[in-house]
Design an enzyme around this catalytic site. Structure first.
Site, PDB file in Angstrom:
ATOM      1  N   THR A   1     -41.495  21.446   4.734  1.00 30.34           N
ATOM      2  CA  THR A   1     -41.438  21.810   3.321  1.00 30.34           C
ATOM      3  C   THR A   1     -42.805  21.588   2.698  1.00 30.34           C
ATOM      4  O   THR A   1     -43.721  21.070   3.344  1.00 30.34           O
ATOM      5  CB  THR A   1     -40.359  21.003   2.580  1.00 30.34           C
ATOM      6  OG1 THR A   1     -40.107  21.599   1.308  1.00 30.34           O
ATOM      7  CG2 THR A   1     -40.783  19.551   2.380  1.00 30.34           C
ATOM      8  N   CYS A   2     -42.945  21.984   1.440  1.00 32.76           N
ATOM      9  CA  CYS A   2     -44.231  21.862   0.754  1.00 32.76           C
ATOM     10  C   CYS A   2     -44.495  20.425   0.308  1.00 32.76           C
ATOM     11  O   CYS A   2     -43.573  19.656   0.044  1.00 32.76           O
ATOM     12  CB  CYS A   2     -44.264  22.779  -0.470  1.00 32.76           C
ATOM     13  SG  CYS A   2     -44.141  24.526  -0.076  1.00 32.76           S
ATOM     14  N   THR A   3     -45.770  20.084   0.201  1.00 36.43           N
ATOM     15  CA  THR A   3     -46.197  18.784  -0.300  1.00 36.43           C
ATOM     16  C   THR A   3     -47.606  18.928  -0.843  1.00 36.43           C
ATOM     17  O   THR A   3     -48.349  19.809  -0.385  1.00 36.43           O
ATOM     18  CB  THR A   3     -46.115  17.711   0.821  1.00 36.43           C
ATOM     19  OG1 THR A   3     -46.103  16.404   0.249  1.00 36.43           O
ATOM     20  CG2 THR A   3     -47.262  17.821   1.812  1.00 36.43           C
TER      21      THR A   3
END
Length: 222
Positions: free
Chosen positions: A187-189
């Protein structure tokens, strides 16, 4: 007078920005959760209608292939569908990769990497608490016939969004050097950005057949 007009413009701009934030971080979650719920009901209904001796070809259903359960993320059950495009993930589901590296679905029984993606913020935010996962935490994938129980063994808090090696059949960045049955969550971070990717790796520890009551494995009870 000019100062007054400027002040009003700034207030208006602030209100618009505030409404956009509410829309992005709350309303898109509401819409996505509703869409995911409808799709999940279709999958459960389909499973109920299918015979117990269906061939494995039935797993790649149009509405979803199964449900992801990750207790540490406190996100309930997450429907898993094919693909990781915005069109798929915006419906509040997790998607398995078809490109640039094709995921190996656990139902095939083949060694490989069951690689998944989901939004961290907005549109259901199913992987919002991915940073709560640590070594030893369970990740369970539910299909019509089986519970696939994985255990987290490695975490990569930040890497380039172009780092496709994390999706490899043998995810060497995780420390593994031999083929096995792996799962990868991406996922995005950082939170509220899409600059980098957060990655969690797990390894299959067992497969439990689904009983007539669909009793979940011990990892999901209590």
């Amino acid at each position: 007078m000019a100062v007054s007009v400027l002040g009003e413009l700034l207030i208006t701009a602030g209100l618009v920005l505030g409404l956009f934030v509410v829309y992005s971080l709350w309303w898109t979650n509401v819409i996505a959760d509703r869409a995911a719920g409808r799709q999940a009901d279709k999958v459960r209904h389909q499973w109920a209608q299918e015979g117990a001796d269906d061939t494995p070809a039935a797993f790649d259903a149009k509405n979803g292939i199964g449900f992801l359960h990750v207790p540490a993320m406190h996100n309930g059950e997450v429907l898993v569908e094919k693909g990781t495009s915005a069109e798929v993930l915006n419906d509040g589901v997790a998607g398995y990769y078809t490109e640039p590296v094709k995921a190996t679905l656990p139902m095939t029984g083949k060694e490989g990497n069951f690689s998944l993606a989901a939004h961290r913020d907005g549109h259901g935010a199913k992987f919002h608490n991915i940073d709560k996962l640590g070594k030893g935490d369970p990740i369970v994938f539910e299909t019509k016939d089986n519970w696939y129980v994985y255990k987290v063994y490695a975490v990569l808090p930040e890497t380039s969004k172009f780092d496709v090696d994390v999706l490899a059949r043998i995810p060497r960045e995780s420390g593994r050097k031999k083929a096995g049955h792996y799962i990868t969550l991406t996922t995005c971070t950082p939170v509220y950005t899409s600059r980098y990717r957060y990655v969690v790796w797990g390894e299959l520890v067992r497969v439990d057949p689904v009983d007539s009551d669909r009793t979940p494995p011990q990892e999901l009870r209590g």
